[in-house]
Design an enzyme around this catalytic site. Structure first.
Site, PDB file in Angstrom:
ATOM      1  N   LYS A 120       1.165   4.028  -3.156  1.00 27.10           N
ATOM      2  CA  LYS A 120       0.781   5.436  -3.033  1.00 27.10           C
ATOM      3  C   LYS A 120       1.963   6.355  -3.350  1.00 27.10           C
ATOM      4  O   LYS A 120       1.786   7.402  -3.986  1.00 27.10           O
ATOM      5  CB  LYS A 120       0.258   5.725  -1.622  1.00 27.10           C
ATOM      6  CG  LYS A 120      -1.039   5.021  -1.282  1.00 27.10           C
ATOM      7  CD  LYS A 120      -2.198   5.471  -2.152  1.00 27.10           C
ATOM      8  CE  LYS A 120      -2.712   6.839  -1.795  1.00 27.10           C
ATOM      9  NZ  LYS A 120      -3.956   7.197  -2.543  1.00 27.10           N
ATOM     10  N   TYR A 129       0.811  -1.214   0.000  1.00 23.28           N
ATOM     11  CA  TYR A 129       0.000   0.000   0.000  1.00 23.28           C
ATOM     12  C   TYR A 129       0.849   1.272   0.000  1.00 23.28           C
ATOM     13  O   TYR A 129       0.707   2.117  -0.909  1.00 23.28           O
ATOM     14  CB  TYR A 129      -0.984   0.009   1.165  1.00 23.28           C
ATOM     15  CG  TYR A 129      -1.726   1.321   1.282  1.00 23.28           C
ATOM     16  CD1 TYR A 129      -2.653   1.698   0.311  1.00 23.28           C
ATOM     17  CD2 TYR A 129      -1.482   2.197   2.332  1.00 23.28           C
ATOM     18  CE1 TYR A 129      -3.317   2.916   0.390  1.00 23.28           C
ATOM     19  CE2 TYR A 129      -2.143   3.412   2.419  1.00 23.28           C
ATOM     20  CZ  TYR A 129      -3.055   3.771   1.446  1.00 23.28           C
ATOM     21  OH  TYR A 129      -3.706   4.978   1.512  1.00 23.28           O
TER      22      TYR A 129
END
Length: 393
Positions: free
Chosen positions: A184, A180
């Site tokens: 990002k 994650y």
């Protein structure tokens, strides 16, 4: 190199480039905004904020894989709300949604730090999906793109280094291993690097990124999960993190408001906003995750036991490692992804707070909601959830 130094590169959209913008200082009326992930937690607040507080908007397009019909009812005589079913990982779907839009707020993201989603799926949505949005903006001449990033592109890092009252230019070794935060960080970098891309006709793509710290507010899925987990232990929670460990939190309404303001200003002053990143902040107090969550959960009779950690950190570490091992072993049979794992423990145990006025200096941001109002609105929502549960017993 700091963000302020990077603006001196002389690329289109910077003061040093010397290139005039035909419509400099003229914000168009009757604009079309597209919100990707518009039915999500933040996305739905963004849609409401655009309808209620952005007078130059004529249409808000809500793009998501699962649509919420209630958002379609937010339309007014002045603002049309259009629900668009689509997949962010599909270039065709994204292109059709972007075509004709003036501003894109790219909030669609797959958030997973528990191992519930395969890493390749996270990359497909967060990285490839962002590339689809950028490509569609370039193809269809949509000039303004705002990316909803995350504090996790910075940290906390895997080494547990504290980030204390940092800002957008603070030096910090952002080391990550989890899908994650990696996704990002990659997506944010793509958006910022796309700033200044020529669109034809003397126009160019203007981009920026907003980095919320931990968001909270009405309909926050993680807060609801904490609530449901706490019910299993009789509304009693054991303190696991020292009080001295602080985290920045920000109310979802203020995050949405920041998006609205930067969308206005990037059209009025693309030289100042293009290529920039901004932390999202407000007056919410710096506290440990546990103590902050209790500001909300206490209203429903929850108690946090212990003034000091009741569970030793070494034991938490062992439990987190055991959970991670079980998740890997059980993956072929079913999904086992508890809240506690090595990454979430590291994040919860590491101070990460921001202190910056960059958003105020660049586009006049002031929190729309005070801490007291932010807390009251979140508490009212959770109490409603609690009342519905009690009524359903």
């Amino acid at each position: 190199m700091s963000q302020e130094q990077e603006r001196s590169s002389g690329q289109p959209g910077t003061p040093e480039s010397g290139e005039p913008r035909p419509d400099q200082g003229l914000m168009e009326w009757g604009q079309v905004y597209l919100v990707t992930g518009g039915c999500g937690f933040l996305g739905s607040h963004l849609v409401r904020m655009l309808v209620e507080r952005s007078p130059n908007v004529a249409e808000v397009r809500v793009f998501d894989l699962q649509l919420d019909p209630a958002l379609g009812q937010l339309g007014t005589d002045k603002v049309k709300v259009t629900l668009i079913l689509g997949d962010i990982s599909s270039p065709t779907d994204v292109g059709a949604a972007v075509k004709g839009a003036d501003v894109v707020i790219h909030a669609a993201s797959l958030v997973d730090v528990w191992g519930r989603v395969p890493p390749e799926k996270i990359t497909e949505v967060n990285v490839h999906g962002t590339k689809n949005v950028i490509d569609a903006c370039i193809e269809h001449g949509t000039q303004y793109l705002i990316y909803t990033s995350s504090m996790e592109v910075v940290g906390p890092n895997i080494k547990g280094d504290p980030f204390y009252r940092g800002n957008e230019d603070s030096a910090y070794d952002a080391q990550h291993e989890q899908p994650y935060p990696l996704s990002k960080a990659q997506a944010e970098r793509m958006v910022i690097e796309a700033n200044g891309t020529p669109l034809g006709g003397g126009r160019w793509l203007v981009t920026c990124a907003l980095r919320p710290t931990g968001i909270y507010g009405e309909k926050h899925p993680l807060m609801k999960e904490f609530y449901e987990k706490g019910l299993q232990t009789g509304r009693r929670l054991l303190r696991a993190i020292p009080v001295s460990t602080e985290h920045g939190r920000v109310y979802v309404g203020n995050v949405a408001w920041m998006h609205v303001l930067v969308a206005r200003q990037m059209q009025e002053a693309p030289a100042a906003i293009g290529g920039q990143v901004y932390f999202c902040y407000d007056a919410s107090p710096y506290k440990s995750y546990e103590d902050f969550n209790m500001e909300i959960l206490a209203s429903c009779g929850f108690r946090l036991l212990g003034s000091q950690p009741v569970v030793p950190h070494w034991l938490l570490r062992c439990l987190a490692l055991a959970n991670d091992l079980l998740r890997r072993l059980l993956r072929p049979f079913f999904s086992y992804a508890p809240l506690l794992n090595p990454y979430t423990l590291a994040v919860a145990s590491t101070t990460f707070t921001v202190q910056t006025d960059k958003a105020q200096r660049h586009f006049g941001y002031q929190p729309l909601y005070s801490w007291e109002e932010s807390r009251a609105r979140t508490v009212a929502w959770l109490q409603e959830v609690d009342a519905q549960r009690e009524a359903g017993k």
